[in-house]
Scaffold this motif. Structure first.
Motif, mmCIF file in Angstrom:
data_model
loop_
_atom_site.group_PDB
_atom_site.id
_atom_site.type_symbol
_atom_site.label_atom_id
_atom_site.label_comp_id
_atom_site.label_asym_id
_atom_site.label_seq_id
_atom_site.Cartn_x
_atom_site.Cartn_y
_atom_site.Cartn_z
ATOM 1 N N SER B 37 -117.236 -0.706 25.812
ATOM 2 C CA SER B 37 -118.616 -0.756 26.291
ATOM 3 C C SER B 37 -119.376 -1.979 25.792
ATOM 4 O O SER B 37 -120.425 -2.298 26.316
ATOM 5 C CB SER B 37 -119.350 0.513 25.860
ATOM 6 O OG SER B 37 -119.235 0.684 24.461
ATOM 7 N N GLY B 38 -118.871 -2.666 24.787
ATOM 8 C CA GLY B 38 -119.622 -3.768 24.209
ATOM 9 C C GLY B 38 -119.149 -5.138 24.664
ATOM 10 O O GLY B 38 -118.570 -5.274 25.751
ATOM 11 N N VAL B 39 -119.370 -6.143 23.822
ATOM 12 C CA VAL B 39 -119.125 -7.528 24.223
ATOM 13 C C VAL B 39 -117.660 -7.858 24.511
ATOM 14 O O VAL B 39 -117.378 -8.831 25.191
ATOM 15 C CB VAL B 39 -119.638 -8.530 23.163
ATOM 16 C CG1 VAL B 39 -121.138 -8.605 23.184
ATOM 17 C CG2 VAL B 39 -119.142 -8.174 21.780
ATOM 18 N N TYR B 40 -116.713 -7.076 23.990
ATOM 19 C CA TYR B 40 -115.302 -7.407 24.216
ATOM 20 C C TYR B 40 -114.653 -6.539 25.292
ATOM 21 O O TYR B 40 -113.436 -6.512 25.418
ATOM 22 C CB TYR B 40 -114.522 -7.294 22.894
ATOM 23 C CG TYR B 40 -115.076 -8.175 21.803
ATOM 24 C CD1 TYR B 40 -115.494 -9.473 22.093
ATOM 25 C CD2 TYR B 40 -115.217 -7.724 20.510
ATOM 26 C CE1 TYR B 40 -116.036 -10.281 21.114
ATOM 27 C CE2 TYR B 40 -115.759 -8.533 19.521
ATOM 28 C CZ TYR B 40 -116.169 -9.803 19.828
ATOM 29 O OH TYR B 40 -116.711 -10.611 18.859
ATOM 30 N N THR B 41 -115.472 -5.824 26.075
ATOM 31 C CA THR B 41 -114.916 -4.929 27.090
ATOM 32 C C THR B 41 -114.113 -5.684 28.141
ATOM 33 O O THR B 41 -113.040 -5.245 28.543
ATOM 34 C CB THR B 41 -116.055 -4.167 27.799
ATOM 35 O OG1 THR B 41 -116.905 -3.621 26.815
ATOM 36 C CG2 THR B 41 -115.505 -3.066 28.661
ATOM 37 N N ASP B 42 -114.635 -6.816 28.594
ATOM 38 C CA ASP B 42 -113.976 -7.510 29.694
ATOM 39 C C ASP B 42 -112.671 -8.169 29.263
ATOM 40 O O ASP B 42 -111.747 -8.297 30.052
ATOM 41 C CB ASP B 42 -114.906 -8.563 30.303
ATOM 42 C CG ASP B 42 -115.996 -7.911 31.138
ATOM 43 O OD1 ASP B 42 -115.896 -6.692 31.371
ATOM 44 O OD2 ASP B 42 -116.928 -8.608 31.545
ATOM 45 N N LEU B 202 -123.943 -11.624 15.001
ATOM 46 C CA LEU B 202 -123.191 -11.262 16.209
ATOM 47 C C LEU B 202 -124.150 -10.800 17.303
ATOM 48 O O LEU B 202 -125.041 -9.999 17.061
ATOM 49 C CB LEU B 202 -122.199 -10.141 15.875
ATOM 50 C CG LEU B 202 -121.305 -9.636 16.999
ATOM 51 C CD1 LEU B 202 -120.372 -10.715 17.492
ATOM 52 C CD2 LEU B 202 -120.514 -8.416 16.564
ATOM 53 N N GLY B 203 -123.954 -11.346 18.516
ATOM 54 C CA GLY B 203 -124.754 -10.900 19.649
ATOM 55 C C GLY B 203 -126.170 -11.449 19.684
ATOM 56 O O GLY B 203 -127.051 -10.820 20.244
ATOM 57 N N SER B 204 -126.431 -12.618 19.089
ATOM 58 C CA SER B 204 -127.760 -13.223 19.210
ATOM 59 C C SER B 204 -128.008 -13.604 20.666
ATOM 60 O O SER B 204 -127.158 -14.228 21.277
ATOM 61 C CB SER B 204 -127.861 -14.502 18.383
ATOM 62 O OG SER B 204 -127.715 -14.228 17.032
ATOM 63 N N PRO B 205 -129.155 -13.229 21.219
ATOM 64 C CA PRO B 205 -129.400 -13.607 22.608
ATOM 65 C C PRO B 205 -129.732 -15.089 22.758
ATOM 66 O O PRO B 205 -129.591 -15.651 23.828
ATOM 67 C CB PRO B 205 -130.584 -12.735 23.028
ATOM 68 C CG PRO B 205 -131.220 -12.302 21.762
ATOM 69 C CD PRO B 205 -130.208 -12.389 20.667
ATOM 70 N N VAL B 232 -120.186 -17.662 25.369
ATOM 71 C CA VAL B 232 -120.795 -17.924 26.677
ATOM 72 C C VAL B 232 -122.225 -18.424 26.506
ATOM 73 O O VAL B 232 -122.620 -19.449 27.068
ATOM 74 C CB VAL B 232 -120.753 -16.641 27.540
ATOM 75 C CG1 VAL B 232 -121.608 -16.796 28.783
ATOM 76 C CG2 VAL B 232 -119.322 -16.304 27.929
ATOM 77 N N SER B 258 -111.910 -14.489 30.749
ATOM 78 C CA SER B 258 -113.076 -13.745 31.229
ATOM 79 C C SER B 258 -114.379 -14.492 30.910
ATOM 80 O O SER B 258 -115.347 -14.396 31.657
ATOM 81 C CB SER B 258 -113.103 -12.343 30.618
ATOM 82 O OG SER B 258 -112.905 -12.400 29.224
ATOM 83 N N ASP B 259 -114.383 -15.255 29.803
ATOM 84 C CA ASP B 259 -115.580 -16.049 29.468
ATOM 85 C C ASP B 259 -115.772 -17.173 30.479
ATOM 86 O O ASP B 259 -116.885 -17.443 30.919
ATOM 87 C CB ASP B 259 -115.454 -16.673 28.074
ATOM 88 C CG ASP B 259 -115.278 -15.630 26.988
ATOM 89 O OD1 ASP B 259 -115.777 -14.508 27.177
ATOM 90 O OD2 ASP B 259 -114.642 -15.942 25.975
#
Lengths: 296, 401
Positions: B37-42, B202-205, B232, B258-259
């Motif tokens: 469900s998170g950033v590494y799902t794809d 981790l996950g800074s927009p 990305v 995927s990126d």
């Protein structure tokens, strides 16, 4: 030039400006939350999901219908605002009389459902939105940093939106009806004003604000189902710091915290995700109702 | 009354049959533990689970009459969630081996659970070379790639072609720090200098602030020691702030297919990256990817392709030994060469590292691409010896003893 606090002033100015830009998003989103909480008494946890939907609506319009940035900036908020009206009509209006907690749980659940649906269809890596009009492309070298034109536009747009909303609610007749309706709905209704409709439209407006922030964010951040949950917790902290329901408080603390966060990214980057919550804790200790909130 | 009686009967039958299954024909159970469900799902996620399923199907769904079952779960990138699932799987659900575990933080934690339970874990998603270094385990396998290989691939190539001063944007957890450390070592070994680094949550927009710090360092190369959504965002915003057009170059130290798909070629073009797999390498990779595409509507990443290979190698070892005993299976996996569509004559070392070639790619320009998913051109196949840390240098206690 003389370095301030160990860093050259160019870097410091650059970071201040970047903080202001991020603050513009915090301000726009917390504005919508403040309007909804101030007038409806709903803690709208779905705000992040609606912001994400706004960005996705713009991307989908571009991808499937070839609709560009400017029309999307109007159409997407209208569309998502209409979606907000449906949400209000079907779910939210049933729970106004209940404790805040119910509104929070309901909107949180809605946010999870919306996010889950988008994740299922579009994955988490996100989509690139490359429809910035030529007018906003490129950037200027300000000497101390390179400012992309689009980011400058975001700050300007955010200031216009924030001022417009404040003006509409605090300085117009319609705004005075709204404020009166939240103080004493029965009396206002007795004067022949359709209070339930006004409340519905207010929620729709708050949602449209979120969607507009989403469209503005689309070219900068990636259009991804997670973009709402990344930002919503911070925005809630901003609203709490500003004072729940205070429009001025939301806007000022939005910009202010953007700048504080930007500074943290220079001095101690590891803490940049946490600093806003530290500020929130301090503010709540000193002023439990927030900086601009009225004590209940 | 009657209904109750029937349901009690049903429950009793279910229980009885459950016991019967564990007693006679044993089920071989593979657990895929990754980010759903998170950033590494794809890059791993449900596609990774499906890759393991494909390997099970290709093995005939059973070994010596024992059915093979695949279970999966979401560790949400939280080490505590990951370890509690791993414990439950090993202890109560009779899972024989766990696969994937992207996110080095979670992987290092699960490695300890597997060590304690003496059960096999095969990592495809995580990158930290510590998994086969100081934190190696007799039952842990690091299958697809690691930070050492990425550093040797991209780090060396970029430094040798003139990028001799570096500034790192590092994801602030186990993986980012390992990648930064391994790359910095390669840069210095090739005569380059590291001018500084910034540790990003981790996950800074928004990465613009960090990018500006990198810009003012005047380093020729900005090394992105991050992954997934963070990579990305940083590539996209580097273009926005005129950093790439200002003469500084980005080095994506871990970039997945995927990126690139998400960034689009316009933004990602020219980026050099190291991977152990690309769908369009040869007939075999294309054949596998075509099958994968039909089921998942996207081309596999190296993590997903690696999961197929890992499951295949594991199941072959189970078949050869006729057992799911961790020691026997590990011995067989180490004794047999690794051969599948992605790896030729690979080898599983004593420290748990799967030794294989890697590839240096460059992302195509939009006009060079023939369409969707046609993203990479091959610059060089890097021999396994170059991208694998020498056994003695990892500090793995298993090697000394």
């Amino acid at each position: 030039m003389i370095p301030l606090l160990g860093i050259p002033p160019q870097v410091l100015f650059g970071q201040l400006l970047l903080g202001l830009i991020n603050g513009a998003f915090y301000a726009m989103l917390s504005l919508g939350l403040a309007v909804i909480f101030g007038l409806l008494n709903i803690i709208n946890f779905a705000h992040g999901a609606l912001y994400m939907m706004g960005a996705f609506a713009a991307w989908l319009m571009l991808d499937h219908l070839g609709i560009g940035y400017w029309p999307a900036l109007i159409l997407s908020p209208l569309l998502i605002g209409a979606f907000g009206v449906i949400l209000e009509k079907t779910f939210l209006h049933r729970i106004y009389k209940l404790d805040h907690l119910y509104g929070l749980l309901l909107t949180f659940g809605l946010a999870l459902i919306i996010e889950g649906l988008f994740r299922n269809y579009y994955g988490v890596s996100g989509q690139a939105y490359d429809a910035v009009p030529d007018l906003l492309k490129g950037g200027n070298n300000l000497g101390f940093m390179f400012l992309p034109t689009y980011r400058g536009w975001v700050v300007v747009a955010s200031l216009i939106i924030c001022f417009g909303t404040w003006f509409a609610i605090e300085r117009t007749k319609l705004g005075s009806y709204l404020r009166a309706a939240t103080e004493n709905p029965k009396l206002v209704q007795a004067f022949g004003i359709n209070v339930p409709r006004m409340i519905t439209l207010t929620y729709g407006f708050g949602v449209a604000l979120a969607a507009m922030a989403g469209v503005l964010a689309a070219p900068i951040y990636h259009v991804s189902p997670l973009m709402g949950s990344d930002i919503i917790i911070v925005v809630f902290a901003v609203v709490v710091i500003g004072g729940m329901g205070s429009i001025v408080g939301a806007v000022i603390s939005g910009f202010g915290l953007g700048i504080i966060e930007g500074m943290t990214k220079v001095f101690y980057p590891e803490a940049s995700n946490t600093v806003i919550f530290v500020v929130m804790a301090i503010v709540l200790l000193v002023k439990p109702a927030g900086l601009f909130g009225k004590a209940a | 009354m009657r209904l109750q009686g029937i349901s009690a009967l049903l429950a009793a039958t279910a229980l009885a049959s459950g016991f019967a299954m564990t007693a006679s024909a044993e089920t071989i159970k593979l657990g895929v533990l990754n980010d759903q469900s998170g950033v590494y799902t794809d890059l791993s996620g449900p596609g990774g689970v499906d890759a393991v399923r494909m390997a099970v199907e290709d093995a005939g769904g059973a070994i010596n009459g024992n059915k093979i079952e695949v279970v999966s779960a979401d560790h949400q990138n939280k080490p505590d969630v990951g370890t509690s699932i791993a414990r439950q799987w090993y202890d109560q659900d009779h899972v024989d081996a766990i696969f994937d575990v992207p996110n080095s933080g979670v992987a290092l934690a699960v490695q300890e659970v597997a060590r304690e339970k003496h059960k096999i874990v095969m990592f495809s998603g995580p990158a930290s070379s510590d998994l086969t270094g100081a934190k190696c385990s007799p039952t842990g396998v690091h299958w697809t790639y690691d930070t050492y290989g990425l550093a040797k691939g991209t780090g060396a190539a970029v430094t040798k072609s003139g990028g001799d001063s570096w500034f790192f944007l590092t994801a602030d957890y186990a993986f980012g720090q390992a990648l930064e450390r391994d790359t910095a070592a390669v840069v210095q070994a090739n005569g380059g200098k590291v001018l500084g680094e910034v540790r990003t949550p981790l996950g800074s927009p928004d990465f613009s602030s960090f990018l500006l710090q990198a810009q003012s360092s005047k380093a020729k190369i900005i090394g992105l020691a991050n992954a997934g959504g963070d990579t990305v965002t940083s590539i996209k915003q580097a273009a926005e702030f005129g950093i790439t057009s200002g003469g500084q170059k980005l080095a994506g130290l871990l970039v997945f297919l995927s990126d690139v798909n998400s960034l689009g070629l316009k933004t990602a073009q020219g980026l050099e990256l190291t991977e152990s797999f690309y769908w369009d390498l040869n007939d075999e990779t294309r054949a596998f990817s075509k099958r994968f595409f039909e089921r998942n509507k996207k081309e596999p990443t190296m993590v997903q392709a690696g999961l197929y290979g890992a499951a295949k190698h594991y199941l072959e070892a189970v078949k050869a030994t006729g057992s799911t005993d961790s020691d026997k299976v590990m011995a067989a996996m180490q004794a047999n060469p690794i051969n599948d569509f992605m790896t030729k004559n690979g080898q599983l070392r004593k420290d748990g590292k799967a030794v294989r070639d890697m590839y240096l790619f460059e992302v195509k320009k939009p006009e060079e691409s023939k369409g969707a998913w046609d993203y990479y051109k091959l610059i060089r196949q890097i021999p396994a010896a170059e991208v694998t840390r020498p056994l003695a240098d990892g500090g793995c206690p298993l090697v000394k003893g």
